[in-house]
Design an enzyme around this catalytic site. Structure first.
Site, PDB file in Angstrom:
ATOM      1  N   GLU A  31       0.824  -1.210   0.000  1.00 22.61           N
ATOM      2  CA  GLU A  31       0.000   0.000   0.000  1.00 22.61           C
ATOM      3  C   GLU A  31       0.859   1.262   0.000  1.00 22.61           C
ATOM      4  O   GLU A  31       0.483   2.267  -0.582  1.00 22.61           O
ATOM      5  CB  GLU A  31      -0.969   0.005   1.199  1.00 22.61           C
ATOM      6  CG  GLU A  31      -2.039  -1.059   1.133  1.00 22.61           C
ATOM      7  CD  GLU A  31      -2.894  -0.991  -0.131  1.00 22.61           C
ATOM      8  OE1 GLU A  31      -3.090   0.113  -0.662  1.00 22.61           O
ATOM      9  OE2 GLU A  31      -3.342  -2.050  -0.602  1.00 22.61           O
ATOM     10  N   TYR A  60      -4.913   6.316   5.649  1.00 23.60           N
ATOM     11  CA  TYR A  60      -5.212   5.341   4.602  1.00 23.60           C
ATOM     12  C   TYR A  60      -4.479   4.018   4.850  1.00 23.60           C
ATOM     13  O   TYR A  60      -5.084   2.941   4.861  1.00 23.60           O
ATOM     14  CB  TYR A  60      -4.826   5.899   3.218  1.00 23.60           C
ATOM     15  CG  TYR A  60      -4.820   4.817   2.187  1.00 23.60           C
ATOM     16  CD1 TYR A  60      -6.015   4.347   1.657  1.00 23.60           C
ATOM     17  CD2 TYR A  60      -3.626   4.207   1.778  1.00 23.60           C
ATOM     18  CE1 TYR A  60      -6.027   3.309   0.749  1.00 23.60           C
ATOM     19  CE2 TYR A  60      -3.633   3.171   0.873  1.00 23.60           C
ATOM     20  CZ  TYR A  60      -4.840   2.727   0.356  1.00 23.60           C
ATOM     21  OH  TYR A  60      -4.848   1.693  -0.526  1.00 23.60           O
ATOM     22  N   ASP A 120      -8.720   6.335  -0.425  1.00 23.01           N
ATOM     23  CA  ASP A 120      -7.642   6.720  -1.342  1.00 23.01           C
ATOM     24  C   ASP A 120      -8.274   7.406  -2.550  1.00 23.01           C
ATOM     25  O   ASP A 120      -9.494   7.645  -2.578  1.00 23.01           O
ATOM     26  CB  ASP A 120      -6.799   5.496  -1.744  1.00 23.01           C
ATOM     27  CG  ASP A 120      -7.534   4.573  -2.696  1.00 23.01           C
ATOM     28  OD1 ASP A 120      -8.778   4.709  -2.831  1.00 23.01           O
ATOM     29  OD2 ASP A 120      -6.878   3.723  -3.323  1.00 23.01           O
TER      30      ASP A 120
END
Ligand code: SF4
Length: 400
Positions: free
Chosen positions: A47, A134, A152
């Protein structure tokens, strides 16, 4: 603007999950069993890499990274130069630096507290360098299957279209009228009451939390990311194939092109000069710290300069070398590069010295932000493999 009605009903979430299962792309950080909890370390790395970078680019980086640093302990023992090498090309080097810092903190916690994984609460995760709302949500939902939201760019685009939100979470407007159903809990009274206004970001996060308020949060989050990447695309959304087209307001109103509103991006132009300073015994001068860009990592000396001011040795070059020791100066070309919002155009000067590296007088830093904090001589033959940033490599390739 939306009247706030929640459009993501159990039925639409079920359609979303079915669409995801039928269309899921094989990615190195995904497991074949979509219901299996993931390795939190792998979620964190993938991520973080995926921020600002295309999935197709990240695949190879992720595979190389996991081969070299398969777990937190291995990563924590690595040195920064090694980590940068495996990050080279992804940009935003502060992310790589923060990953290393966090790995060391987590590894130290493991030693102190016995076997444990990445922290399992949002508060603890967000306290770590480089882990924001996030990434914390991704780790908690995808790895620990908690009911935690993520937000996101993909989800922002979907929510903006789904609810016809004509603003971005980053918009400066501090407070907005909230959707009519939004309620907040008063911690002192324990009562639930309507909130008069919310910030732009809070409105988006609230929609994200509603989607995540389910035992299947991990799948809802990932399905929305995938939907944003493959169907609800920025320019031409493929609405006919979308599992949410029955409720998407922008689609039903024929206004998908209007959402989300364009981001007011302020790009900054920067023109400068990079120096490839070569000693008589074929060593290249590198600096570490104190530069305009690439702070705290090995880079070629560089400074802001006027466009095409390439004749002779610029005065600012004397922050790095003594003009009396310069044998020749050649302008080897110009390259373009981007670092965050900076659109860089950089002249490259090849400066040959008459002195050997050990005999060269390197001036002391004078204390402004463009002065180096540390010098290092690098074997010319190893220069291309030593620098771990594209800026320095592009400059070197103009010369050698
Ligand atoms: Fe995006 Fe179209 Fe789906 Fe709406 S219907 S969420 S605009 S792909």
């Amino acid at each position: 603007m939306t009247n706030g009605k929640q459009l993501m009903t159990p039925d639409s979430l079920k359609r979303l999950r079915e669409w995801f299962k039928a269309n899921v792309a094989e990615l190195p950080w995904r497991l074949a069993d979509l219901d299996a909890p993931r390795d939190p370390y792998a979620v964190w790395i993938s991520e973080t890499m995926l921020q600002q970078t295309q999935v197709s680019t990240v695949k190879d980086y992720f595979n190389r990274w996991m081969k070299r640093f398969p777990d937190v302990e291995t990563l924590a023992k690595a040195d920064e130069a090694d980590v940068f090498k495996y990050w080279q090309g992804l940009g935003y080097y502060s992310r790589a630096r923060n990953i290393l810092k966090t790995a060391r903190i987590v590894a130290a916690l493991r030693q102190a507290q016995g076997p444990c994984k990445m922290p399992e609460t949002r508060k603890e995760l967000e306290a770590l360098p480089g882990i924001g709302a996030y990434t914390a949500g991704a780790i908690l939902s995808l790895a620990y299957h908690q009911r935690e939201a993520i937000l996101d760019g993909n989800l922002v685009r979907i929510f903006s279209r789904l609810y016809e939100l004509d603003f971005l979470p980053t918009d400066k407007v501090k407070e907005r009228r909230c959707p009519s159903q939004n309620k907040v809990r008063d911690d002192r009274s324990g009562m639930t009451k309507k909130k008069a206004t919310q910030s732009s970001a809070e409105i988006y996060w609230e929609y994200a939390r509603e989607v995540a308020d389910s035992p299947k949060a991990y799948m809802h989050n990932e399905a929305l990311m995938e939907l944003g990447r493959t169907v609800c695309k920025s320019r031409s959304p493929l609405c006919e194939m979308c599992p949410l087209n029955k409720e998407c307001r922008a689609f039903l109103d024929g206004r998908t092109i209007e959402f989300p509103p364009a981001k007011k991006r302020t790009e900054k132009g920067w023109h400068g000069t990079a120096l490839v300073i070569e000693s008589a015994d074929e060593k290249i001068l590198a600096v570490n710290g104190g530069q305009k860009f690439l702070d705290k990592q090995l880079a070629l000396p560089h400074f802001e300069s006027a466009r095409h001011a390439t004749a002779g040795l610029p005065a600012k070059a004397e922050d790095y070398i003594n003009a009396d020791e310069v044998e020749s100066v050649h302008h080897c070309g110009t390259f373009r590069h981007s670092i965050t919002v900076h659109k860089i155009e950089c002249d490259v000067l090849h400066v040959r010295l008459s002195t050997q590296a050990k005999d060269t007088h390197l001036p002391k830093p004078k204390g402004n932000s463009e002065k180096p904090t540390a010098f290092e001589w690098i074997e010319k033959a190893k220069a291309l493999e030593t620098f771990a940033n594209s800026f320095s490599l592009k400059a070197l390739k103009k010369v050698f």
